[in-house]
Design a protein around this motif. Structure first.
Motif, PDB file in Angstrom:
ATOM      1  N   ALA A 110      -2.119  -7.262  -2.877  1.00  0.00           N
ATOM      2  CA  ALA A 110      -3.220  -7.103  -1.920  1.00  0.00           C
ATOM      3  C   ALA A 110      -4.034  -8.385  -1.781  1.00  0.00           C
ATOM      4  O   ALA A 110      -4.404  -8.778  -0.668  1.00  0.00           O
ATOM      5  CB  ALA A 110      -4.124  -5.954  -2.358  1.00  0.00           C
ATOM      6  N   ILE A 111      -4.311  -9.052  -2.908  1.00  0.00           N
ATOM      7  CA  ILE A 111      -5.046 -10.319  -2.852  1.00  0.00           C
ATOM      8  C   ILE A 111      -4.250 -11.357  -2.062  1.00  0.00           C
ATOM      9  O   ILE A 111      -4.806 -12.081  -1.219  1.00  0.00           O
ATOM     10  CB  ILE A 111      -5.357 -10.831  -4.274  1.00  0.00           C
ATOM     11  N   ARG A 112      -2.969 -11.427  -2.308  1.00  0.00           N
ATOM     12  CA  ARG A 112      -2.110 -12.373  -1.597  1.00  0.00           C
ATOM     13  C   ARG A 112      -2.160 -12.121  -0.092  1.00  0.00           C
ATOM     14  O   ARG A 112      -2.269 -13.074   0.712  1.00  0.00           O
ATOM     15  CB  ARG A 112      -0.672 -12.247  -2.112  1.00  0.00           C
ATOM     16  N   GLU A 113      -2.079 -10.846   0.315  1.00  0.00           N
ATOM     17  CA  GLU A 113      -2.087 -10.521   1.743  1.00  0.00           C
ATOM     18  C   GLU A 113      -3.408 -10.892   2.404  1.00  0.00           C
ATOM     19  O   GLU A 113      -3.439 -11.361   3.546  1.00  0.00           O
ATOM     20  CB  GLU A 113      -1.780  -9.038   1.926  1.00  0.00           C
ATOM     21  N   VAL A 114      -4.515 -10.708   1.696  1.00  0.00           N
ATOM     22  CA  VAL A 114      -5.821 -11.091   2.243  1.00  0.00           C
ATOM     23  C   VAL A 114      -5.914 -12.611   2.375  1.00  0.00           C
ATOM     24  O   VAL A 114      -6.413 -13.131   3.387  1.00  0.00           O
ATOM     25  CB  VAL A 114      -6.958 -10.537   1.355  1.00  0.00           C
ATOM     26  N   LEU A 115      -5.427 -13.327   1.359  1.00  0.00           N
ATOM     27  CA  LEU A 115      -5.470 -14.789   1.419  1.00  0.00           C
ATOM     28  C   LEU A 115      -4.637 -15.319   2.581  1.00  0.00           C
ATOM     29  O   LEU A 115      -5.048 -16.247   3.290  1.00  0.00           O
ATOM     30  CB  LEU A 115      -4.966 -15.390   0.095  1.00  0.00           C
TER      31      LEU A 115
END
Length: 509
Positions: free
Chosen positions: A229-234
């Motif tokens: 999820a963090i990767r997708e937001v970044l």
């Protein structure tokens, strides 16, 4: 909805690919992955995911709420539809942190039996970590040393390894669902809540940070929902490489706090179902970066369920890691291997003669009896008096790669009841296995131990056994006891132990 009586799928032709499935019953989500084995290759053909948030249903007494149980069972019913026709040996179900912690896990497991006809293994945190690393190693085949981190709903696993081998593994009670419940229960997104969550995570990690940093690594890989999820937001913010760094994390925290309330949290790339636990997950990742001085973290698609699949594939090729584990423990505790083999052979020979139902006499149970017999004397490394209790303790609480919590408990139970009084009320609870399945194993092992009590190298003669529930009839060669008077005395004592437990052991020639 399938039941235990569902018809099995027709046997596949040997040339056809074999289909296998892995279920990961996590604290935040349940996952189902289906793959087929084609030659030397494992090809994933289906993935299913359902947000269950099981960990949010754990109360202060570590009991699962009825609502959480219902969410989990509803998801299992959906997955069961997809698994209709799968043979039991082609499906493995692994449950993690929340079901490890839940005091009423037996209620969930009991109801799950009526929904999904495959045993649910509650695996230890270290076993979860090992399987996670295996999943990453197969999907990221580089040989360099790496730190693998998996943040789940209730626990975080940290592993350093190279290739397919691990150097160190840990599982900590740090998870996005449990931390959301503890540190963001008021729904506020502010510095106070973030700092409290970060500090708590750092405190949980402080016992392992120096050891990990001394061992070192060349690359950090994060896996599962929080990291993804963090990767997708970044990426949605313009960081197209998706790499997680400390500066990017800090910018993300600033953006989250600016939203002030969880229900107002809006970030490009963040899915609706991830929103409730996203802040807690970011706080944990930030704490990990600080604790281990991490520079950057890459995302890996491999995780627990892929590790389970690849290990299943290895088991089909007769490479069972549990055999390696048992042999390593036998070597570690300097077990008298010739004696262990004699006890194992006798116990297995007796067990093989029993006429039990297919459920009560599953091949897996025979394998566990073999490992239990092999390791029944590990407690001698502590002391002879009460060594069966020492053996039980070591087998229950040692790290044993490949064995589920229930399997370790079963091995410990066999060791505990191999000799002396049968205090059956002291048997620990099990989830997969039933008492009526354990009793024949215990009896077979006790007889294997008794019949080999003299530790003689003389081959054991032909011994037959018939069983009618709690009544076992042992038939020995004519005149054998007359020339083995010490064994005759030991068998008479064993008859008394059985009698006091409500069992009957008859001996004839």
């Amino acid at each position: 909805m399938p039941s235990h009586n569902q018809p099995h799928a027709p046997q596949q032709h040997p040339s056809q690919p074999r289909h296998i499935a892995a279920l990961d019953l996590g604290s935040n989500s349940f996952h189902l992955v289906i793959a087929r084995i084609i030659g030397q290759r494992l090809q994933i053909i289906s993935r299913y995911k359902q947000r269950v948030q099981l960990a949010s249903g754990l109360d202060s007494q570590h009991n699962l709420s009825q609502a959480a149980i219902e969410r989990g069972l509803t998801c299992l019913a959906m997955f069961a539809e997809r698994l209709q026709g799968f043979e039991p040996e082609n499906v493995r179900v692994a449950a993690t942190y929340t079901l490890r912690q839940a005091r009423n896990a037996d209620i969930f497991m009991g109801r799950a039996e009526a929904i999904i006809p495959y045993p649910i293994e509650i695996i230890a945190g270290t076993e979860e970590a090992r399987l996670i690393y295996l999943g990453v190693a197969h999907t990221q085949p580089q040989q360099h040393k790496r730190l693998v981190i998996d943040i789940g709903g209730g626990s975080t696993e940290l592993i350093i390894g190279s290739g397919f081998d691990t150097d160190i593994i840990s599982s900590k009670h740090i998870g996005c669902v449990s931390y959301n419940k503890t540190f963001f229960a008021d729904g506020k997104l502010n510095d106070t809540n973030f700092s409290a969550a970060q500090l708590a995570a750092r405190q949980k990690l402080e016992t392992i940070t120096n050891q990990y940093k001394q061992l070192g690594w060349q690359k950090v890989l994060g896996t599962s929902g929080t990291i993804k999820a963090i990767r997708e937001v970044l990426i949605a913010q313009g960081h197209h490489d998706g790499v997680i760094t400390q500066p990017r994390l800090q910018q993300l925290i600033t953006a989250i706090i600016a939203c002030k309330q969880q229900h107002k949290l809006v970030l490009d790339g963040l899915s609706e179902d991830r929103k409730p636990v996203f802040a807690a997950g970011v706080a944990i990742v930030s704490a990990l970066f600080s604790a281990f001085n991490i520079d950057k973290m890459h995302f890996s698609t491999g995780a627990l369920r892929e590790g389970v699949l690849y290990e299943m594939e290895q088991r089909f090729r007769h490479c069972d890691i549990r055999s390696r584990t048992a042999n390593a423990i036998a070597e570690q505790y300097n077990i008298d291997m010739p004696q262990a083999q004699r006890v194992k052979n006798t116990a297995l020979a007796l067990y093989a003669q029993l006429e039990l139902s297919p459920t009560d006499k599953h091949p897996e149970l025979a394998s566990l009896l073999a490992w239990g017999a092999l390791l029944h004397e590990v407690g001698l490394s502590i002391s002879y008096p009460g060594f069966h209790r020492h053996s039980a303790y070591l087998l229950r609480y040692s790290t044993m790669p490949g064995f589920s919590v229930d399997q370790q408990t079963l091995l410990a139970t066999l060791a505990r009841f191999q000799r002396k009084r049968l205090k059956l009320d002291e048997m620990p609870p099990l989830t997969i296995y039933k008492r009526k399945q354990l009793y024949p194993l215990i009896r077979a092992l006790r007889l294997g131990v008794t019949l080999n009590g003299q530790r003689s190298t003389t081959p054991m003669p032909q011994i037959s056994v018939t069983a009618n529930n709690e009544h076992w009839q042992l038939t020995l060669p004519q005149g054998w006891l007359a020339i083995n008077t010490l064994l005759a005395a030991d068998l008479a004592t064993e008859q008394q132990y059985w009698h006091k437990a409500g069992w009957t052991l008859s001996i004839g020639e």
